[in-house]
Design an enzyme around this catalytic site. Sequence first.
Site, mmCIF file in Angstrom:
data_model
loop_
_atom_site.group_PDB
_atom_site.id
_atom_site.type_symbol
_atom_site.label_atom_id
_atom_site.label_comp_id
_atom_site.label_asym_id
_atom_site.label_seq_id
_atom_site.Cartn_x
_atom_site.Cartn_y
_atom_site.Cartn_z
ATOM 1 N N ALA A 197 0.875 4.687 3.105
ATOM 2 C CA ALA A 197 0.169 4.049 4.226
ATOM 3 C C ALA A 197 0.500 4.707 5.554
ATOM 4 C CB ALA A 197 0.496 2.557 4.268
ATOM 5 N N TYR A 234 -4.744 18.159 -9.400
ATOM 6 C CA TYR A 234 -5.106 16.979 -8.601
ATOM 7 C C TYR A 234 -6.223 16.194 -9.287
ATOM 8 C CZ TYR A 234 -7.385 14.271 -4.903
ATOM 9 O OH TYR A 234 -7.973 13.263 -4.179
ATOM 10 N N ILE A 289 0.859 -1.190 0.000
ATOM 11 C CA ILE A 289 0.000 0.000 0.000
ATOM 12 C C ILE A 289 0.893 1.236 0.000
ATOM 13 C CG2 ILE A 289 -1.818 1.291 1.207
ATOM 14 C CD1 ILE A 289 -2.665 -1.291 2.575
ATOM 15 N N THR A 290 0.758 2.076 -1.012
ATOM 16 C CA THR A 290 1.557 3.303 -1.041
ATOM 17 C C THR A 290 0.867 4.363 -0.173
ATOM 18 O OG1 THR A 290 0.477 4.331 -2.956
ATOM 19 C CG2 THR A 290 2.283 2.797 -3.412
HETATM 20 P P1 NDP Z 1 -3.439 11.745 3.179
HETATM 21 O O1 NDP Z 1 -2.793 13.039 2.870
HETATM 22 O O2 NDP Z 1 -3.860 11.474 4.583
HETATM 23 O O3 NDP Z 1 -2.539 10.549 2.708
HETATM 24 C C1 NDP Z 1 -1.749 10.638 1.564
HETATM 25 C C2 NDP Z 1 -0.576 9.709 1.701
HETATM 26 O O4 NDP Z 1 0.223 9.847 0.520
HETATM 27 C C3 NDP Z 1 0.311 10.035 2.885
HETATM 28 O O5 NDP Z 1 0.699 8.821 3.491
HETATM 29 C C4 NDP Z 1 1.499 10.720 2.227
HETATM 30 O O6 NDP Z 1 2.720 10.543 2.905
HETATM 31 C C5 NDP Z 1 1.551 9.965 0.915
HETATM 32 N N1 NDP Z 1 2.397 10.651 -0.069
HETATM 33 C C6 NDP Z 1 2.287 11.904 -0.546
HETATM 34 N N2 NDP Z 1 3.288 12.178 -1.401
HETATM 35 C C7 NDP Z 1 4.050 11.065 -1.471
HETATM 36 C C8 NDP Z 1 5.243 10.726 -2.166
HETATM 37 N N3 NDP Z 1 5.879 11.600 -2.951
HETATM 38 N N4 NDP Z 1 5.751 9.484 -1.994
HETATM 39 C C9 NDP Z 1 5.146 8.591 -1.189
HETATM 40 N N5 NDP Z 1 4.033 8.853 -0.491
HETATM 41 C C10 NDP Z 1 3.491 10.082 -0.634
HETATM 42 O O7 NDP Z 1 -4.711 11.690 2.199
HETATM 43 P P2 NDP Z 1 -5.870 10.609 1.986
HETATM 44 O O8 NDP Z 1 -5.707 9.470 2.888
HETATM 45 O O9 NDP Z 1 -7.154 11.366 1.999
HETATM 46 O O10 NDP Z 1 -5.613 10.180 0.484
HETATM 47 C C11 NDP Z 1 -5.389 8.859 0.090
HETATM 48 C C12 NDP Z 1 -6.020 8.606 -1.262
HETATM 49 O O11 NDP Z 1 -7.428 8.779 -1.179
HETATM 50 C C13 NDP Z 1 -5.546 9.545 -2.362
HETATM 51 O O12 NDP Z 1 -5.335 8.789 -3.531
HETATM 52 C C14 NDP Z 1 -6.717 10.499 -2.551
HETATM 53 O O13 NDP Z 1 -6.756 10.993 -3.856
HETATM 54 C C15 NDP Z 1 -7.857 9.555 -2.270
HETATM 55 N N6 NDP Z 1 -9.121 10.181 -1.930
HETATM 56 C C16 NDP Z 1 -9.277 10.902 -0.783
HETATM 57 C C17 NDP Z 1 -10.498 11.464 -0.497
HETATM 58 C C18 NDP Z 1 -10.713 12.271 0.716
HETATM 59 O O14 NDP Z 1 -11.824 12.766 0.884
HETATM 60 N N7 NDP Z 1 -9.741 12.428 1.603
HETATM 61 C C19 NDP Z 1 -11.646 11.271 -1.377
HETATM 62 C C20 NDP Z 1 -11.359 10.479 -2.536
HETATM 63 C C21 NDP Z 1 -10.157 9.962 -2.775
HETATM 64 P P3 NDP Z 1 3.145 11.439 4.211
HETATM 65 O O15 NDP Z 1 2.412 10.809 5.361
HETATM 66 O O16 NDP Z 1 4.612 11.267 4.259
HETATM 67 O O17 NDP Z 1 2.698 12.840 3.925
#
Ligand code: NDP
Length: 315
Positions: free
Chosen positions: A10, A190, A7-8
């Site tokens: 995570a 985005y 899971i990326t």
């Molecule tokens: P978060 O910001 O909580 O999580 C995003 C994650 O992505 C974090 O773990 C972050 O790491 C990681 N990340 C960002 N940049 C990088 C990078 N360069 N390399 C590796 N990891 C990276 O957001 P969400 O949990 O909300 O988002 C998760 C997914 O859900 C996304 O694909 C989003 O588009 C999707 N989504 C979210 C919705 C929402 O309402 N929140 C609705 C629909 C879809 P770090 O912890 O280091 O910052």
Amino acid sequence: RKGNVIITGASSGLGLATAKALAETGKWHVIMGCRDFLKAERAAKSVGMSKENYTIMHLDLASLDSVRQFVDNFERSGMPLDVLVCNAAVYLPTAKEPTFTAEGFELSVGTNHLGHFLLSRLLLDDMKKSDYPSKRLIIVGSITGNTNTLAGNVPPKANLGDLRGLSGGLNGLNSSTMIDGGDFDGAKAYKDSKVCNMLTMQEFHRRYHEETGIAFASLYPGCIATTGLFREHIPLFRLLFPPFQKYITKGFVSEEEAGKRLAQVVSNPSLTKSGVYWSWNKESASFENKLSQEASDAEKARKVWEISEKLVGLA
Ligand code: NDP
């Protein structure tokens, strides 16, 4: 044996909630692909994941070298790969100026789409080798990239246009930073990246489902208004967005519930269909949702795939 799932992203939000939900079943070993090792370790501990259920591996999707290094490290671990979840994302709605990945791609599309595109292409061979009965490759989508919905019609809308900016490398030098060639807009970038995610899933399905038996899927888990995704937004938005989603649109889901939904797409025996975009209704039952015209345009999917191959050095 246990299933192995990468899971990326995570280390927070949806990715962490999904890792927890899967680890708790005792049937999954979760490989957390994260850019911040310490944060990921603390996150796993904070939700009570036990050590034997997860491994953290460094992955920065904003660097193609890091993506390749991650794949090497994973392959060297000797673990088979059964399911891949492309979940990480950045969202930069208030950015006035573009920022860039290591290779000089605009950061949102570079991370959310191109980083995951290379990762999933490289890991496909590993998945082919696994003897797991139900292999899946899941790319998290979003309603916001889907202009056939109310949320997808809040401006700026997703629109990939004729892909001229993507063809030019999104570098802001000899090409636009936006896929459609327009002026930089972080919120739109985005949404465009999420359209690319959903197109990529369908193109994978067309190219590889029959040959490999892997189920390719995307999903919209609901609006998880509390995650870190909104960390770059203005404070007033961050204050009002969760209650707005809870009481007005009623699209709000908790991180825990969203994590359970994504965990279903990973492991539920009834969600094995390939080429599908899953959503959940008010009673939290899953259904196959329709994508917008652009997000289901097969010709565009093929072009995005071919241009992306060139940009990440696969063609
Ligand atoms: P978060 O910001 O909580 O999580 C995003 C994650 O992505 C974090 O773990 C972050 O790491 C990681 N990340 C960002 N940049 C990088 C990078 N360069 N390399 C590796 N990891 C990276 O957001 P969400 O949990 O909300 O988002 C998760 C997914 O859900 C996304 O694909 C989003 O588009 C999707 N989504 C979210 C919705 C929402 O309402 N929140 C609705 C629909 C879809 P770090 O912890 O280091 O910052």
